[in-house]
Motif scaffolding. Structure first.
Motif, PDB file in Angstrom:
ATOM      1  N   LEU A  89      23.728 -13.808  51.312  1.00 36.14           N
ATOM      2  CA  LEU A  89      23.554 -14.409  49.988  1.00 36.14           C
ATOM      3  C   LEU A  89      22.636 -13.583  49.095  1.00 36.14           C
ATOM      4  N   TRP A  90      21.635 -12.940  49.684  1.00 32.46           N
ATOM      5  CA  TRP A  90      20.728 -12.155  48.851  1.00 32.46           C
ATOM      6  C   TRP A  90      21.454 -11.014  48.147  1.00 32.46           C
ATOM      7  N   LEU A  91      22.504 -10.488  48.758  1.00 29.85           N
ATOM      8  CA  LEU A  91      23.229  -9.378  48.157  1.00 29.85           C
ATOM      9  C   LEU A  91      23.980  -9.824  46.903  1.00 29.85           C
ATOM     10  N   ALA A  92      24.656 -10.965  46.992  1.00 27.18           N
ATOM     11  CA  ALA A  92      25.373 -11.465  45.813  1.00 27.18           C
ATOM     12  C   ALA A  92      24.410 -11.911  44.723  1.00 27.18           C
ATOM     13  N   ALA A  93      23.248 -12.439  45.116  1.00 33.18           N
ATOM     14  CA  ALA A  93      22.258 -12.850  44.117  1.00 33.18           C
ATOM     15  C   ALA A  93      21.707 -11.642  43.363  1.00 33.18           C
ATOM     16  N   LYS A  94      21.489 -10.554  44.081  1.00 33.63           N
ATOM     17  CA  LYS A  94      20.955  -9.350  43.448  1.00 33.63           C
ATOM     18  C   LYS A  94      22.027  -8.595  42.684  1.00 33.63           C
ATOM     19  N   HIS A  95      23.261  -8.611  43.208  1.00 31.69           N
ATOM     20  CA  HIS A  95      24.351  -7.834  42.603  1.00 31.69           C
ATOM     21  C   HIS A  95      25.598  -8.712  42.449  1.00 31.69           C
ATOM     22  N   PRO A  96      25.600  -9.636  41.524  1.00 29.26           N
ATOM     23  CA  PRO A  96      26.781 -10.497  41.361  1.00 29.26           C
ATOM     24  C   PRO A  96      28.042  -9.721  41.002  1.00 29.26           C
TER      25      PRO A  96
END
Length: 700
Positions: A89-96
């Motif tokens: 989830l942190w990846l999509a939050a940082k790079h939507p």
């Protein structure tokens, strides 16, 4: 023989199992139960990115190393999954921007698997990093024998994304294919509706629009999206081969249900692995077809762990699923039955999904080898343990054995995609249903089948069947002619050669570039309503057992050099050919201009058996499936009873039963969902001397 399960140790730590003081205690018990069941391999880790890297740049591989240590101590080997199918989830939050956009331009949101765009350079960079880290930490562990890359690539329609990066890659792909804008306009036929382009950036992606897109453009989009899937898998395979040489690489395929070219995908893998959905007992022919298709993807050059050239079923269902309208339990014996069906058709590895029914997440009621309580005294665990005991005996026998069909069904992904486009001649015609009519007739007669692309070398087959190859490239038609010229028998059908690879209708006659091969021309074709009333009359040496209907489609055929084998009985084309045969070079080309019901294809297969010198594996009663693997002159037969009651078979000569060590002969009652594994060399030990005088049913 590899035998095991898909294990998710991350599900079985405190508070879901174990204790507060020993949170990983359950893992020890699972290894014990796996060994008791005869298992020697597990697949793990395919959805663990968020556990390996809970925060960007902070890694924890120690827990997985501890699981692998336990497996190694018990003699269980490991296939490790790369976790790129489920970004944290942190990846999509940082790079939507990595999230895929659908055909309306709306993002598919995070919080589940497959939430990424395959054309995102940023996602590729993060994926490379986690695979690199994983291989560095665990790639040289002594338990590791191979890798599974990603999981269910293209699942949930994520083969397609409509992001800006996708558009950029799409235009580069088109430039590489066509070279010039003029060539693209010409080949795609963009003069239709005046949709010509003057710049590559003008070429649209087939997003939601007022009406249908040009089919040639959509077909190139399908090819491009397929290439994107294959490229993502190839990137990981190449990286893992560099980092962990000697560890074979695969990915789990879904028997051609995804929108990418599975033959292309197989080329980048060391061996092919299947997610089998063999859960519905009444669909055993379809399941056999699934196994045959997967086996056919990599006919040469396979390099699975431990050698051999067979495929793996890396997810074999151990029980009911959770995605049907009604998810009934599998009846006793059915898990074992479908396991042997896979093995009989060439599987060298069987891993059950799940090892244990999870207590958490959306798949809580998915069947597993173990039930929720994990005790190991449940029905399915006992059945799987029986298979494990049997495979200890069969493993040395099966090692190095292969399946060698003499019949081939042609299958083209591009042709399949073409026939799913809108505005077809009829919505009643479905390509999958059509080739299953042929497959089921061959299956019922216990004749083994391969699948192949029209572009393959077909010389090994006595008979090639080409059901409704609507789209054909000129090079493919040349290869079909070469096969017949050199002595092969080809049977093609209606809805063949209507368009070329650019989706253009030929001016040289239908079927495309093949009128000389079949000695005929299709002047018109008549898509038929469901209530149409017509049938075929046979002629010459083609005899049929009953009046067979004409369904879905009728080609109006103008014969030239061909011999007429059947004619239409009614309508304005009454008396015209419905089925023909033409001698061409050393071989023969047959053409069937319509579709009929199942009984017709049984008649057709019986006739083709005599024509081509094909022989069923064994003569057995209806309802008994026969598979065969062979090596070094030994033929290993698998007899599977799909009925809910015993079926009596009559063995006309003594045969060795591998599972009991006995010799069986005469009448033998195969129990409900029962399995026999036989060869023609009788054992010198115990004899099961059935009462031959009471024999009933067909001889084997």
């Amino acid at each position: 023989m590899w035998f095991g399960a898909d294990y998710h140790p991350e599900h079985w730590v405190h508070p879901y199992d174990g204790t507060e003081t020993e949170p990983e205690a359950r893992w020890h018990r699972d290894v014990e139960l796996m060994l008791r069941a005869g298992m020697n391999i597990v697949r793990m880790g395919e959805f663990c990115w968020g556990l390996y890297e809970p925060e960007e740049g902070k890694y924890d591989f120690g827990w997985m190393r501890r699981v692998m240590d336990l497996m190694h101590a018990g003699g269980i080997r490991v296939i490790l999954g790369t976790p790129t199918a489920a970004p944290p989830l942190w990846l999509a939050a940082k790079h939507p921007e990595i999230l895929p956009l659908d055909s309306r331009g709306l993002p598919l949101n995070p919080g589940t698997r497959h939430a990424y765009c395959l054309n995102s350079d940023l996602y590729w960079r993060y994926a490379r990093n986690i695979v690199n880290r994983l291989a560095g930490e665990l790639g040289h562990h002594p338990a590791l024998v191979g890798w599974q890359v990603d999981n269910g690539i293209g699942g949930h329609s994520t083969e397609f994304s409509f992001n800006d990066e996708t558009r950029h890659d799409w235009h580069l792909w088109l430039q590489a294919k066509y070279g010039t804008i003029e060539n693209l306009n010409r080949c795609m036929g963009l003069r239709f509706w005046g949709q010509t382009v003057t710049d590559w950036n003008q070429v649209p992606m087939p997003k939601v629009a007022p009406t249908v897109h040009n089919p040639a453009l959509v077909m190139d989009w399908m090819r491009f999206s397929s290439d994107s899937c294959v490229a993502f898998i190839r990137m990981q395979c190449d990286l893992l081969r560099e980092l962990t040489p000697g560890k074979p690489v695969t990915t789990n395929l879904r028997s051609l249900s995804r929108h990418f070219d599975h033959f292309d995908m197989a080329e980048v893998l060391d061996f092919v692995a299947l997610d089998s959905f063999a859960t519905v007992k009444s669909m055993f022919a379809e399941h056999a077809c699934e196994f045959d298709m997967i086996r056919s993807l990599k006919k040469t050059g396979a390099q699975p762990p431990g050698g051999g050239d067979g495929f793996w079923v890396i997810e074999q269902k151990a029980g009911n699923v959770n995605w049907q309208d009604i998810n009934s339990l599998l009846r006793p014996g059915v898990v074992r039955l479908f396991t042997y069906q896979a093995i009989s058709r060439g599987a060298d590895g069987i891993l059950y999904f799940f090892w244990r029914q999870p207590r958490i997440g959306p798949e809580k009621f998915y069947g597993g080898v173990l039930s929720h309580d994990g005790k190991g005294d449940n029905r399915v665990y006992k059945e799987v343990s029986q298979v494990g005991d049997e495979l200890r005996l069969l493993g040395p026998v099966l090692e190095g054995s292969t399946v060698r069909p003499e019949v081939c069904l042609l299958f083209s992904h591009e042709n399949e995609w073409t026939q799913k486009l809108p505005q077809q001649p009829t919505r009643l015609f479905h390509q999958r249903d059509h080739y299953l009519l042929f497959y089921k007739a061959l299956y019922d007669r216990n004749i083994q089948v391969d699948f192949a692309r029209p572009s393959e070398d077909l010389s090994r087959y006595k008979l090639v069947i080409a059901p409704s190859l609507h789209q054909l490239a000129a090079g493919e038609t040349d290869l079909l002619k070469l096969y017949v010229q050199n002595g092969g028998t080809l049977l093609a059908t209606c809805n063949t050669g209507l368009v070329d690879e650019h989706h253009m209708v030929p001016t040289t006659g239908i079927p495309l570039f093949l009128t000389d091969l079949f000695g005929l021309e299709v002047l018109e074709f008549d898509p038929l309503p469901a209530d149409s009333d017509n049938h075929m009359n046979s002629k010459g040496d083609f005899h049929i057992s009953q009046m067979h209907p004409v369904r879905w489609w009728a080609d109006v055929i103008e014969p030239r050099e061909c011999q007429i084998l059947a004619t239409y009985a009614k309508d304005f084309y009454a008396g015209r050919p419905a089925m023909t045969q033409n001698n061409y070079g050393l071989g023969r080309a047959l053409y069937l201009g319509t579709v009929s019901h199942g009984a017709f294809y049984l008649d057709l297969v019986d006739w083709l058996r005599n024509l081509c010198g094909l022989h069923p594996l064994l003569k057995v009663p209806t309802g008994i499936e026969v598979g065969m693997r062979e090596k070094d002159g030994t033929r290993i037969f698998f007899l599977l009873n799909h009925a809910n009651s015993p079926v009596r078979i009559n063995l006309l000569k003594p045969m060795h039963d591998f599972l009991t060590g006995a010799t069986v002969r005469g009448a033998y009652d195969l129990p409900p969902h029962g399995v026999l594994v036989l060869d023609e060399h009788s054992a010198r030990t115990q004899t099961h001397d059935a009462n031959a005088e009471d024999a009933a049913g067909s001889g084997a």
